[in-house]
Motif scaffolding. Structure first.
Motif, PDB file in Angstrom:
ATOM      1  N   GLN A  65     -41.904   1.565  14.916  1.00  0.00           N
ATOM      2  CA  GLN A  65     -43.289   1.843  15.262  1.00  0.00           C
ATOM      3  C   GLN A  65     -43.283   2.872  16.389  1.00  0.00           C
ATOM      4  OE1 GLN A  65     -45.782  -0.819  17.628  1.00  0.00           O
ATOM      5  NE2 GLN A  65     -47.201  -0.847  15.928  1.00  0.00           N
ATOM      6  N   VAL A 118     -42.836  10.071   7.477  1.00  0.00           N
ATOM      7  CA  VAL A 118     -43.767   9.189   6.763  1.00  0.00           C
ATOM      8  C   VAL A 118     -43.849   9.667   5.322  1.00  0.00           C
ATOM      9  CG1 VAL A 118     -45.119   8.579   8.784  1.00  0.00           C
ATOM     10  CG2 VAL A 118     -45.731  10.600   7.462  1.00  0.00           C
ATOM     11  N   ALA A 175     -43.722   1.893   5.396  1.00  0.00           N
ATOM     12  CA  ALA A 175     -44.073   2.870   6.442  1.00  0.00           C
ATOM     13  C   ALA A 175     -45.370   3.583   6.068  1.00  0.00           C
ATOM     14  CB  ALA A 175     -42.941   3.881   6.608  1.00  0.00           C
ATOM     15  N   ASP A 176     -45.967   4.263   7.051  1.00  0.00           N
ATOM     16  CA  ASP A 176     -47.279   4.867   6.831  1.00  0.00           C
ATOM     17  C   ASP A 176     -47.224   6.125   5.983  1.00  0.00           C
ATOM     18  OD1 ASP A 176     -48.343   3.879  10.094  1.00  0.00           O
ATOM     19  OD2 ASP A 176     -49.061   3.158   8.150  1.00  0.00           O
ATOM     20  N   ASP A 210     -46.099   3.597  11.698  1.00  0.00           N
ATOM     21  CA  ASP A 210     -44.768   3.132  11.315  1.00  0.00           C
ATOM     22  C   ASP A 210     -44.085   4.234  10.543  1.00  0.00           C
ATOM     23  OD1 ASP A 210     -46.078  -0.146  10.666  1.00  0.00           O
ATOM     24  OD2 ASP A 210     -44.991   0.595  12.422  1.00  0.00           O
ATOM     25  N   ALA A 211     -42.896   4.614  10.999  1.00  0.00           N
ATOM     26  CA  ALA A 211     -42.193   5.730  10.364  1.00  0.00           C
ATOM     27  C   ALA A 211     -40.746   5.357  10.090  1.00  0.00           C
ATOM     28  CB  ALA A 211     -42.256   6.963  11.264  1.00  0.00           C
ATOM     29  N   VAL A 212     -40.134   6.105   9.183  1.00  0.00           N
ATOM     30  CA  VAL A 212     -38.759   5.833   8.769  1.00  0.00           C
ATOM     31  C   VAL A 212     -37.812   6.783   9.499  1.00  0.00           C
ATOM     32  CG1 VAL A 212     -37.201   5.689   6.792  1.00  0.00           C
ATOM     33  CG2 VAL A 212     -39.644   5.252   6.487  1.00  0.00           C
ATOM     34  N   VAL A 260     -37.096   1.256   9.897  1.00  0.00           N
ATOM     35  CA  VAL A 260     -38.498   1.567  10.206  1.00  0.00           C
ATOM     36  C   VAL A 260     -38.767   1.311  11.679  1.00  0.00           C
ATOM     37  CG1 VAL A 260     -40.898   1.013   9.687  1.00  0.00           C
ATOM     38  CG2 VAL A 260     -39.181   0.910   7.879  1.00  0.00           C
ATOM     39  N   LYS A 280     -39.804  -4.649   8.634  1.00  0.00           N
ATOM     40  CA  LYS A 280     -40.471  -3.820   7.613  1.00  0.00           C
ATOM     41  C   LYS A 280     -39.478  -3.080   6.739  1.00  0.00           C
ATOM     42  CE  LYS A 280     -45.111  -3.067   9.037  1.00  0.00           C
ATOM     43  NZ  LYS A 280     -46.225  -2.158   9.092  1.00  0.00           N
TER      44      LYS A 280
END
Lengths: 559, 343
Positions: A508, A459, A543-544, A435-437, A506, A538
């Motif tokens: 995936q 991330v 995020a990761d 998961d990233a922004v 966010v 999210k």
């Protein structure tokens, strides 16, 4: 020249394959062989390499057009390629230049090759005076070795096959052989089908079906042969009549694209057909698929590219041996024969140390780093699997070996055609996800500078956001439009084509592999990246982390 | 003389707005396109021959006063007059004179010949406010006569292949220009009602029009494979009625000059016909005014502004309605989706 230009314009503006086919057929039916021969060379796209550097063309064009560099750049941003930008900017001839294509190539194109800069410039300036805008565009594309002139090889093959009245497979084979742009060669290309054309045909490929549930493996490990599934190009290597042909599943002839594999074919006994996967390979694992694609583009590339991206044929089946069709024998028998053929090839090659080959692997052995970098034939290793647990363990570790899944084939299966359920299964590895922004969006070249082309994702690294990937694929049209609007309304800054946005959305992301990268700030690069879902549920804080991502990277040397 | 407000260009001395984006007291209008003529203002002033089209846009209740080209009227001490812009029927440049200073707002204009409207007349002034839709040297228009020959050839080829010809064009100005420019002897001409609704105004202005039928599903199906149907650009991406048979879609627009826009639009053909000035046209117009100061608006202005500055003019970019960034307006014009944007 004008008829050829019209063909190129028709190919460029055609939206349907049928239109392109029609345009090509009309051209080749109506054009004199001497011109058609040159047209074919130009359409194939691999004969005339870059004759004039784009930077040079651009500089001379700017002087003739009388425009400052910054303005040229603004134009380029909107148009998207220099060949077209210059054709639009230069004061060109009013009406199309007359003359045949062959004359044009001999008088204008060939003299450019290897000429000194001053001579090249003179030739260009004279051409600019004579050609009209559309011809000028084509001219630029030819001399900068640019675009493939709007026609793919398979389409060209079909059109020529229709004109000559031969099977497309025969035409593909004929086109793959080296030829001269002469009248005689073209006439020969258009001649009737002979046995020689048919001799090197491949067999129909047999394919695995995606695993549709828990059906397989109930009968235990003895029934199934398990191998790795690789992401490469499926191919058949045919050795008959003293000649070699390498066929892709789509019917393209790749013999000259992969000469190292063709050499393997030359070393096989008469009447052999092997089925396998072409892979870019170095050390003990494949390179990314994108590397293999570099070799396929533009018909092979030069010696340098072959050194950078060595390619092997990982064989998994034998379809013909000593002139006998083996497809009706069960897989376990074919496997034994395949191992015999490969071993024999290895033995013979030992007498010629310049081409080395590995020996067959034993079942269940882990890889030893005993691969030599120069070999082009590999045997697909079998994985020892006794039960479901072992199978699932192999499946989980698939990426560590550079593969992208598993293949399960019934040991008693015959080599059929197309697909048959229950006989061969493929089980793809699960994609990796994170998961990233969304942190930025970039406009692409040639979109008028306004369409957003790529999105950048980041991330967390401590309290900071570190970019890790750029992607665009995966969004629906509706989502893409919504995102474009969001970016325009929430931009926080602009750096050339890149717009930074408030980091609040966010997503995936799915990807095939992680590799270390010294070039990127994050230290990693995600391969095969695509957007999977928009995680509206999210918050950015969810995020990761970079640490999590790094942990996903397998052990292995940096690429 | 002029300032940019949140409602558009405003002349403080004369107390009127030019092509305002929102309702105002007094609006002076260059032409009837919807991004220039908006309903809601109390009174409107425009060129005489543009009033019928303006009325179509603004409705019967709007208070519109028309002035013939060249005739001046005094608004609070500012002398205001209209001069042909050559963009569409009734389009005008607005000339303002006050205390010895002359300003001209060009509105949208082009220098190419067009039988549907009066040709552009350059007007000498101190400050020229020019549009800039196609403000890059790559934009150079081909001779429209040649382009119409291409359109006719395309129509004929489609007829031979029994395909119905569909021509997308902006519904006011371009569509009528295309109808006048094609060869009506080739076959039946159809147009969407949105386009036909403007035809009486053209006829009244003395433009010779071919006979154009309404593009209903049945009518076109009756002439399937033969007819040429002109439709508004808002019809991009819609599915065509099955009764029309196989269809070939073309788009008439200056943006079709570039291959990437042609591809993005996904049409079968692009015809390079524009109602805006190309780069040579812009420069020629600017020089002909003799102005030393140039304001650039309505398009990707920065390249033109910089070019003018380097050549000795005092030039600057004016913010437009679309977020204050002149670049995004070109997005609406060139790359946008279904909304009608002129070109």
């Amino acid at each position: 020249m004008e008829r050829f230009t019209q063909l190129i314009v028709a190919l460029d503006s055609a939206t349907r394959a049928a239109e392109k086919l029609g345009a090509l057929e009309d051209y080749f039916r109506q054009t004199a062989p001497v011109d058609a021969a040159w047209a074919l060379v130009l359409l194939k796209g691999d004969a005339v390499r870059r004759v004039v550097k784009t930077t040079q063309l651009r500089a001379w064009g700017a002087e003739v057009a009388g425009l400052p560099d910054w303005l040229m750049d603004e134009c380029y941003k909107v148009v998207g390629d220099w060949a077209e930008t210059l054709a639009l900017l230069l004061p060109t001839g009013r009406s199309p230049a007359p003359g045949s294509l062959a004359d044009f190539v001999r008088q204008r194109l060939l003299p450019l090759i290897g000429a000194k800069e001053a001579a090249q410039r003179r030739l260009l300036e004279r051409a600019w005076l004579e050609l009209d805008t559309r011809q000028c565009l084509l001219w630029h594309q030819l001399i900068t070795g640019g675009a493939s002139l709007g026609v793919s090889r398979p389409l060209l093959v079909r059109a020529l096959a229709r004109v000559a009245g031969v099977d497309p497979a025969s035409m593909a084979l004929r086109l793959a052989e080296p030829g001269q742009p002469t009248r005689e060669d073209f006439v020969r290309l258009m001649s009737e089908e002979t046995a020689r054309d048919v001799e090197l045909r491949p067999y129909p490929f047999f394919s695995a079906l995606p695993r549709a549930g828990e059906a397989s493996l109930e009968e235990g490990g003895e029934t199934w042969q398990v191998e790795w599934r690789w992401k490469g190009l499926r191919a058949q290597l045919v050795r008959r009549g003293g000649r070699v042909a390498l066929w892709s599943r789509r019917g393209e002839v790749l013999t000259r694209t992969f000469p190292e594999v063709a050499e393997v074919g030359a070393g096989l006994p008469e009447g052999t057909v092997l089925d396998g996967e072409l892979l870019a390979w170095r050390g003990d694992r494949p390179l990314a698929f994108a590397q293999l694609q570099r070799r396929v583009r533009r018909g092979g590339g030069g010696v340098a590219l072959r050194g950078q991206v060595p390619v092997v044929l990982m064989v998994s089946d034998v379809l013909e041996s000593e002139g006998v069709d083996w497809r009706n024998r069960p897989l376990h028998a074919r496997r034994a024969e395949l191992e015999r053929v490969v071993a024999q090839f290895g033995e013979e090659r030992k007498r010629w140390p310049s081409v080395r080959v590995d020996s067959a692997w034993l079942q269940g052995d882990l890889f030893a780093s005993s691969f030599e970098p120069s070999l082009a034939l590999k045997l697909s290793p079998l994985l020892a699997v006794k039960g479901r647990d072992e199978l699932e363990a192999w499946h989980r570790e698939v990426r560590a070996w550079g593969a992208n899944g598993l293949l399960l084939k019934r040991r008693d299966s015959l080599y059929g055609a197309g697909c048959e359920p229950g006989v061969w299964w493929e089980w793809e590895a699960d994609p990796l996800t994170c998961d990233a922004v969304l942190v930025a969006a970039q406009t692409g070249r040639g979109s008028g500078g306004t369409l957003l082309h790529q999105y950048s994702f980041a991330v967390w690294d401590g309290a900071e956001l570190v970019p890790v990937a750029k992607a665009r694929c995966g969004l629906s049209d509706v989502e893409d439009q919504a995102l474009q609007d969001f970016v325009l309304q929430n931009a926080t800054g602009r750096f050339g084509p890149v717009r930074a946005v408030r980091p609040v959305l966010v997503f995936q992301l799915a990807f095939d592999a992680i590799a270390p990268s010294a070039r990127h700030r994050s230290g990693i690069i995600l391969q095969g990246i695509r957007i999977r879902t928009w995680r509206k549920d999210k918050e950015p804080t969810e995020a990761d982390n970079l640490e999590t991502l790094r942990a996903m990277a397998p052990w292995g040397p940096a690429r | 003389m002029l300032t940019v407000t949140d409602r558009g260009l405003y002349c403080a001395a004369g107390d009127f707005h030019i092509d305002p984006w929102r309702s105002v007291e007094r609006a002076v209008i260059t032409h009837a396109h919807s991004d220039h003529a908006r309903p809601g203002s109390r009174t409107y002033l425009a060129a005489d021959c543009g009033v019928p089209l303006l009325r179509c846009r603004l409705g019967g209740k709007a208070s519109i006063r028309g002035l013939p080209y060249g005739e001046a009227v005094d608004l609070n001490g500012v002398s205001v007059s209209f001069h042909p812009a050559g963009h569409i029927l009734g389009s005008a440049q607005i000339r303002m004179e006050h205390r010895g200073q002359v300003w001209v707002v060009s509105g949208d204009y082009k220098l190419q010949e067009d039988p549907t409207c009066s040709p552009f007349e350059p007007v000498r002034c101190h400050v020229f406010v020019t549009e800039c839709t196609f403000g890059l040297p790559v934009y150079r228009w081909p001779d429209p006569r040649g382009v119409f020959q291409e359109v006719n050839a395309w129509w004929l080829r489609n007829q031979r292949a029994r395909r119905t010809s569909l021509l997308l064009a902006y519904s006011l100005g371009k569509a009528q220009r295309m109808l006048v420019g094609v060869d009506p002897t080739l076959g039946p001409l159809f147009a969407h009602d949105a386009i036909r609704s403007f035809l009486p105004a053209y006829a009244a202005a003395g433009v010779r029009l071919p006979s154009v039928e309404s593009a209903t599903d049945e009518a076109v199906a009756g002439a399937r494979g033969l007819g040429l149907v002109v439709v508004p650009t808002s019809a991009f991406g819609t599915a065509w009625p099955k009764g029309w048979g196989e269809v070939s879609v073309a788009f008439a627009s200056g943006w079709m000059l570039l291959r990437n826009t042609r591809r993005r639009r996904g049409v079968d053909r692009g015809f390079v016909v524009s109602d805006h000035a190309d780069w040579p046209g812009l420069l020629q117009a600017i020089r002909a005014t003799g102005a030393e100061r140039v304001w650039v608006t309505h398009g990707a202005a920065s390249p033109l502004v910089r070019w003018l500055q380097e050549k000795g003019w005092e030039a600057e970019a004016l913010p437009t309605q679309f977020g204050g960034d002149a670049d995004t307006s070109s997005r609406e014009c060139g790359a946008g989706g279904g909304a009608e944007r002129e070109d």
